[in-house]
Design an enzyme around this catalytic site. Sequence first.
Site, mmCIF file in Angstrom:
data_model
loop_
_atom_site.group_PDB
_atom_site.id
_atom_site.type_symbol
_atom_site.label_atom_id
_atom_site.label_comp_id
_atom_site.label_asym_id
_atom_site.label_seq_id
_atom_site.Cartn_x
_atom_site.Cartn_y
_atom_site.Cartn_z
ATOM 1 N N ASP A 1 40.555 40.444 36.203
ATOM 2 C CA ASP A 1 40.956 39.066 35.879
ATOM 3 C C ASP A 1 40.442 38.644 34.503
ATOM 4 O OD1 ASP A 1 42.180 36.633 36.410
ATOM 5 O OD2 ASP A 1 40.381 35.782 37.336
ATOM 6 N N ASN B 1 51.578 36.352 41.651
ATOM 7 C CA ASN B 1 51.885 36.496 40.217
ATOM 8 C C ASN B 1 53.383 36.459 39.922
ATOM 9 O OD1 ASN B 1 49.106 38.808 39.553
ATOM 10 N ND2 ASN B 1 49.165 36.569 39.444
#
Length: 247
Positions: A24, A72
Amino acid sequence: MNPSLVNRIRAGGGPPAHVAVIMDGNGRWAGRRGRRREYGHRAGVLALRDVVSAALEVRLPVLTVFAFSDENWRRPPAEVTSLMSLLELHLRREVPELKRRGVCARVLGRTRRLPPRVRWAITLLERETRQGKAMRLNFALSYGARREMARAARRLAREVADGRLDPEGIDEGRFAAHLYTEGLPDPELLIRTSGEHRLSNFLLWQTAHARIRVSPLLWPDFSGKAFLEMILDDQLRAGGNPPVSAA
Ligand code: IPE
Ligand code: IPE
Ligand code: MG
């Protein structure tokens, strides 16, 4: 690459059986440089390569990386498109090196939703690396843990409906056999970068007993060295504290 780190981990009993990583911070990394998010994703690929290399160096048996989540898909279409191109390129480009180093690479997730070019790259990658014995590398791609578990429940229900399974026979092992990670040990260590303390729908079943380490580094700043340092740190701290077993 980092002989002393590698030797210390080996001397301390070796790496965990399975490490999972939530990569991330690419967007923030790019933002801090006044660049578009895609720039961060490209830099992130280099960090991934370095981490895979370090994992091989320390002889980690299983590495699972979260590359693209079910959630996502809701990102702006331009970002999704560029991530798909990047993934396709990466999966294709890495085949010879992964094969040479004995990696068996697999993709976990709803691959049907991926563009045909990415699906084809996955087919080639999995086919070419099938014989790898040094390390299993899982790319969680179009992956969501809740959907994975719903899928397992659906498969079990089908077995019951077909008369192949008694509902009383459904236990943890039977359930786990229908997850994408079938046959693999659970992750002992879960690493997330960029300082966020969230699971973000990653391996919810499999991390029941995992130790969690969060690195403040944004993913493109993460490295093989940072990865090995986290494994060593975890080994030192977990020393007198063996993982709880589900048995
Ligand atoms: C992780 O970085 C990569 C993917 C989720 C594909 P992000 O894109 O989430 O970057 P941040 O968290 O916005 O900085
Ligand atoms: C998790 O990161 C997914 C991947 C690393 C692929 P996200 O940035 O997408 O997750 P949230 O938004 O922080 O939950
Ligand atoms: Mg993020």
